[in-house]
Design a protein around this motif. Structure first.
Motif, short mmCIF file in Angstrom:
data_model
loop_
_atom_site.label_atom_id
_atom_site.label_comp_id
_atom_site.label_asym_id
_atom_site.label_seq_id
_atom_site.Cartn_x
_atom_site.Cartn_y
_atom_site.Cartn_z
N ALA A 257 0.82 -1.22 0.00
CA ALA A 257 0.00 0.00 0.00
C ALA A 257 0.85 1.26 0.00
O ALA A 257 0.33 2.36 -0.18
N GLY A 258 2.17 1.12 0.23
CA GLY A 258 3.06 2.27 0.26
C GLY A 258 3.33 2.83 1.64
O GLY A 258 3.88 3.93 1.76
N GLY A 259 2.97 2.10 2.69
CA GLY A 259 3.15 2.59 4.05
C GLY A 259 4.48 2.18 4.65
O GLY A 259 5.05 1.14 4.30
N GLN A 260 4.98 2.99 5.54
CA GLN A 260 6.15 2.66 6.33
C GLN A 260 5.73 1.76 7.48
O GLN A 260 4.64 1.91 8.04
N LEU A 261 6.59 0.83 7.86
CA LEU A 261 6.24 -0.12 8.92
C LEU A 261 6.53 0.43 10.30
O LEU A 261 7.62 0.92 10.57
N ILE A 262 5.54 0.32 11.17
CA ILE A 262 5.75 0.43 12.61
C ILE A 262 5.57 -0.98 13.16
O ILE A 262 4.46 -1.54 13.09
#
Length: 387
Positions: free
Chosen positions: A148-153
């Motif tokens: 989805a293009g999100g950075q991982l937390i």
């Protein structure tokens, strides 16, 4: 004028005194990275058996709330514990939330930063019996978030404490996740005041031992760690921990009690922000960070100081129920039509708490439309038998 209840059972008149802050975009680039962790707005007309089924989400209101944060120059921590992950919101709902949010972020003119909670909550607890199984569960969600293009937390998982896992197991899981991520990750150290199932996280007997372990984990590959969010509500620990971080690795404060001095810093080091309270105090947070970027510490303190008592009330013990205060303020300020939360979570706090949140939000200038906020507070009081 309202008559509000107090903790000692009295009813006390309250006249609004605050001057509402007007939300706006920062006029300069901010010198702190600031993620606001946002909640999910329910759709009560479609909600069925709220304790037993997936929540029905009002996607329009949920995304509009995020647009409002972005318009004020804040980043977004999506699908985190503030969004009731594991407390009313399941992974399938969180995944849809992430997909919708990332699409909206790409269309926003400010191209806001969005980091997304990656956990293991889609897997049945009975299936997470080994470090390999836990790592694979994380990877399942990581693949969806990265697509989805999100950075991982990398959210703290209940699965490792449930196994009474030691440091070696944590090392095996996190080494695999950090090294395998597409982009640098944000680690997530959430204290058991936020979730009792996370007691003993990192497999260490003391916080000092856990700190040594996490710092060694980061030092093995600091280029793949953007930063670490620490939510232990301990200012001195956070200051000592951030002083030991490798160059370039950020400390994202999750301390909703002591964020103001931690973000301001000590002249040498400072914390960035990944905070649930920033969703509730966005105008004050954005404009305070703008002042800090301009070297105006007095305005920074003037704007943030009144928000600290409010945050301490919202996050008071039992801290895990803080999400109710975030949604309550969104309702008072017109960001949603109702005060209903997934799984009926609004019932986790009592009317005296909501009355105190109202008082403190007024004092901090965070009731954007005083007439609307007063009318809605009066309605809530009447539902509780007075007002």
């Amino acid at each position: 004028m309202l008559t509000l209840p107090t903790e000692d059972g009295r009813l006390v008149p309250h006249a609004l005194t605050g001057t509402p802050l007007v939300p706006r975009a920062p006029r300069v680039a901010l010198t702190r990275t600031a993620f606001a962790a946002a909640h999910v707005v329910s759709d009560p007309l479609r909600e069925r058996s709220p304790w037993d089924t997936r929540p029905a989400v009002d996607w329009g209101a949920t995304l509009a709330f995020r647009q409002g944060l972005w318009d004020q120059g804040l980043g977004l921590a999506e699908a985190m514990d503030t969004a009731q992950r594991g407390m009313g919101v399941d992974w399938l709902t969180a995944q849809e939330l992430i997909n919708r949010t990332m699409a909206a972020a790409r269309a926003h003119p400010l191209r806001p930063r969005v980091a997304c909670g990656c956990g293991t909550d889609h897997a049945a607890p009975g299936s997470l019996t080994t470090p390999d199984a836990i790592a694979a569960a994380y990877e399942h969600q990581a693949e969806a978030i990265e697509a989805a293009g999100g950075q991982l937390i990398l959210m703290a998982t209940r699965a490792l404490p449930a196994l009474s896992a030691g440091p070696d197991a944590y090392h095996a899981v996190y080494r695999r996740l950090i090294d395998g991520a597409k982009d640098p990750v944000i680690l997530h150290w959430l204290g058991d005041m936020f979730d009792p199932a996370l007691a003993g996280y990192w497999g260490c007997a003391t916080v000092d031992q856990a700190s040594d372990f996490v710092l060694s984990l980061i030092a093995e590959n600091p280029a793949k760690v953007d930063g670490i969010k620490i939510s232990l509500l301990d200012q001195s620990h956070e200051e000592a921990f951030r002083a030991r971080l490798p160059e370039g690795v950020r400390l994202y404060t999750g301390d909703d009690f002591n964020y103001a001095p931690l973000i301001a810093g000590d002249g040498t080091r400072h914390s960035h922000a990944l905070l649930g309270i920033f969703a509730a105090i966005a105008p004050a947070a954005s404009q305070a960070l703008e002042a800090l970027a301009q070297g105006d510490r007095a305005t920074y303190d003037r704007l943030l100081a009144p928000t600290v008592p409010l945050s301490r009330e919202i996050f008071r013990a039992p801290t895990r129920f803080y999400k109710a205060g975030i949604a309550f303020l969104a309702w008072l300020n017109g960001s949603q039509r109702h005060f209903i939360m997934p799984a009926g979570f609004q019932s986790s706090r009592d009317i005296t708490h909501y009355a105190q949140v109202f008082r403190l939000a007024d004092q901090a200038g965070l009731l954007s439309d005083p007439d609307l906020a007063t009318a809605r507070m009066r309605l809530l009081l009447q539902l509780h038998g007075f007002g």
